[in-house]
Design a protein around this motif. Sequence first.
Motif, mmCIF file in Angstrom:
data_model
loop_
_atom_site.group_PDB
_atom_site.id
_atom_site.type_symbol
_atom_site.label_atom_id
_atom_site.label_comp_id
_atom_site.label_asym_id
_atom_site.label_seq_id
_atom_site.Cartn_x
_atom_site.Cartn_y
_atom_site.Cartn_z
ATOM 1 N N LEU A 102 0.836 -1.198 0.000
ATOM 2 C CA LEU A 102 0.000 0.000 0.000
ATOM 3 C C LEU A 102 0.871 1.247 0.000
ATOM 4 C CD1 LEU A 102 -2.793 -0.999 2.515
ATOM 5 C CD2 LEU A 102 -2.905 -1.020 0.032
ATOM 6 N N ALA A 148 -5.763 5.007 3.346
ATOM 7 C CA ALA A 148 -5.811 3.629 3.820
ATOM 8 C C ALA A 148 -7.123 3.352 4.525
ATOM 9 C CB ALA A 148 -4.645 3.373 4.758
ATOM 10 N N ALA A 149 -7.595 4.363 5.227
ATOM 11 C CA ALA A 149 -8.858 4.166 5.943
ATOM 12 C C ALA A 149 -10.040 4.202 4.994
ATOM 13 C CB ALA A 149 -9.021 5.248 7.000
ATOM 14 N N GLY A 150 -9.938 5.028 4.033
ATOM 15 C CA GLY A 150 -11.116 5.209 3.189
ATOM 16 C C GLY A 150 -10.905 4.848 1.760
ATOM 17 N N GLY A 151 -9.666 4.493 1.372
ATOM 18 C CA GLY A 151 -9.426 4.194 -0.023
ATOM 19 C C GLY A 151 -9.342 5.479 -0.816
ATOM 20 N N ARG A 206 -13.560 7.581 -4.820
ATOM 21 C CA ARG A 206 -14.292 6.691 -5.708
ATOM 22 C C ARG A 206 -15.603 7.315 -6.118
ATOM 23 N NH1 ARG A 206 -12.641 3.334 -1.453
ATOM 24 N NH2 ARG A 206 -10.859 2.068 -2.070
ATOM 25 N N ILE A 263 -5.535 -4.453 -3.310
ATOM 26 C CA ILE A 263 -4.482 -3.426 -3.395
ATOM 27 C C ILE A 263 -4.956 -2.266 -4.261
ATOM 28 C CG2 ILE A 263 -2.173 -2.947 -4.321
ATOM 29 C CD1 ILE A 263 -1.418 -5.830 -3.507
ATOM 30 N N ALA A 264 -5.564 -2.616 -5.395
ATOM 31 C CA ALA A 264 -6.032 -1.569 -6.316
ATOM 32 C C ALA A 264 -7.073 -0.690 -5.641
ATOM 33 C CB ALA A 264 -6.607 -2.210 -7.572
ATOM 34 N N LYS A 265 -7.857 -1.323 -4.787
ATOM 35 C CA LYS A 265 -8.914 -0.573 -4.113
ATOM 36 C C LYS A 265 -8.350 0.292 -2.982
ATOM 37 C CE LYS A 265 -13.509 -1.331 -2.143
ATOM 38 N NZ LYS A 265 -14.467 -2.332 -1.640
ATOM 39 N N ARG A 266 -7.143 -0.039 -2.566
ATOM 40 C CA ARG A 266 -6.504 0.660 -1.433
ATOM 41 C C ARG A 266 -7.417 0.637 -0.216
ATOM 42 N NH1 ARG A 266 -2.800 5.523 -3.793
ATOM 43 N NH2 ARG A 266 -1.932 4.340 -5.502
ATOM 44 N N ALA A 267 -7.944 -0.535 0.033
ATOM 45 C CA ALA A 267 -8.892 -0.676 1.133
ATOM 46 C C ALA A 267 -8.165 -0.617 2.469
ATOM 47 C CB ALA A 267 -9.629 -1.997 1.002
ATOM 48 N N GLY A 268 -8.832 -0.038 3.430
ATOM 49 C CA GLY A 268 -8.240 0.061 4.761
ATOM 50 C C GLY A 268 -8.435 -1.204 5.574
#
Lengths: 490, 233
Positions: A6, A14-17, A20, B146-151
């Motif tokens: 990441l 990181a918390a919210g992406g 989008r 990873i692409a979504k960069r999810a927390g």
Amino acid sequence: MSAGALDGVSPGAAAGGRERRAPATGARLRQELHLLRREGLAPWALVALTLLLVAAALNGRALLGVQARTAAALEDEAAQTTRALAEQAGRGVATAVSPGVVGYSVLGEPAVLPASPLGALAIGQGDLLPAWYPVTARGPHHFLARSEPENPLRLSIGNFDAAFVIVWLLPLVVIALSFNVVSAERERGVLAVAVAAGASPVGFILGKVAARALVVFGSLWIALLAAALAAGVPLGSAAGLLPLLLWLAGATLYGAFWFALALFVNARPRASDQNASLLAGAWLLLVILLPALTNLAATTVFAAPSRVALTTELREASEAADRAAAASRDKYFFDHPEMQGGDMDRTAYFQSVAQSELSISEAMAPLLAQFDVQARRQQGLVEVLQFLSPGTMTWQSLTALAGSDGARLREFRAQVLAFHARWSGFFRDPLMRGATLTPADYAALPQFAFQEPPLGRTLARALPALAMLLALTLLLGGIALRRLRRFPVA
Amino acid sequence: MLETRKLSKSYGEVAALRELDLRVNPGEIYCLLGANGAGKTTTINLLLGFIEPTSGSAQVAGIDVATDPNGARSRLAYIPETVMLYGALSGLENLKYFSGLSGQALSDEELHGCLARAGLAAAAHDRPLKGYSKGMRQKVGVAIAIAKRAGALLLDEPTSGLDPKASNEFSELILALARDGAAILMATHDLFRAKETGTRIGIMREGVLRAQYDAASISHTALEQAYLEHMGD
């Protein structure tokens, strides 16, 4: 695996992406179209649909071509005979000036139903009910006898025309592409991943259905336009273009109904093979069984008079007319004893024939009318029962718009009967007066020209079914969407 | 990051999950152990908003899942036991498809980068997924995350059926994701993997979280012993 998967992602991200937004409709459709192409089924189904539609249109055009050539040959023959008789009448040839000989023995007028602009796309009852009648001065039973007063709905087999491909085969293409549109995604775990990825379940499924619909309808429209060109539909005139546009709308609505049904079936968490069985059963019921039962109900409830009764009645009427003619001849020879042992006078003979024809026609009229009455009742029943089956509704609408349903053919028959009255009167009146025909009479022979029923009458037959189809599609689609909102993703 | 409070789910008389209180912080890998039917997958499905709780609440990054499931899902990624995806599409195309669903328009370069970070060899990126091993599919699943960069990541028995080498690679992958700040909840049957990978370990049985352990302070043997004791109650 490299460390820092990441990398560069801020705590907030990181918390919210990353930021989008809902995927654009166009982008979603392109994704689904790409997937459909890769999965391989859609291209084959659509090539098959296109080829079938064009082949069906060519077949329809060939069938109409045979009818047109036959009618043209008959008209040509009648015109030649008329010209020859007129020329002979000018020279005073006895047979050519006799209204009895000409009207009751020599000359007839083929009354031809012109092909409707979309006739080649839907043969309908065009090969069951005649598109031309050889009208003579004799009674209408002579030319009506060549027709078969069939039931108004011929759905069990049908012709191989574009309407057949749409009503019978289009649903199979839709089913093949969408029977597992939800179930397969659930079975392979994609639905859960997709929803977790951010898609709404309904939006995800609608994207798939929309892509399939776009592919099917796009192909359908292109194929139908190709079929219309192949069938010789006059696209440059309103008479050809408007019905064709309504045809496209009808076919699209019918396809949309099947997509809605597929979605409806998929809106319950069932296995794909169960969905396939249900949709195949629905096709069998809605496209085969219900139309056949509608057909059966119409012919059973309002059965046409027995053909045996018709033949018997015709024989009895002919015998009665023969007896009357014999009595007339006896009276003639009583009045003209000098003619005993010789032939009757030609005029007197044909006056006798005309009288016999009138007698037979009068005797036959109630029975023939009964066929018409029953046919109308059958049609009336079918127009009600059609709402049981989208297949019947679509078939009725498409044939109505193509001018090959029973209504236009019955209108033709009615106009032919009216024309026959004028034609036979044209010869009978001078015959009964003892007058003769002149070349001017030949120039004034009645001509048959079919008067197309008003477009409004055609629309009145086609549009209610299409409206019902739309309502059914919206209902099924609406229920399906409501269920999909609560569809178990995992 | 991931939090449940008195989270319960019942199907009629059957309680699939009972009053689960759980919190997984950023950078933490929480491994849920338990037999089939223990409630692990139910917990994950509740956090995903795939099913509605009978009582209690689940939150992702402070967003209540029941109230705003889409909002909650936008903050997490999910990798099921078997990542099937679309066999007709390549790994790259699958990644493009699923990242597109979340509204992201990544360039091919970025997508290749995600696949590479997930450990998928470059030669495989453009091959149809139907030719992939399970481990390779799992890597595509991770690439989607990873692409979504999810927390937060929810993993449902992700190493089930993987060979030891692939399992080890997967463990390294999620450890890296955790180091980068992701909160990870992983349901698994694999005690060894839980001990090696997890920050904390919970043991579930019949919908109840029976015990929790700090992975660093329990040995393999002690964990196995504890697991067997809880299963044998």
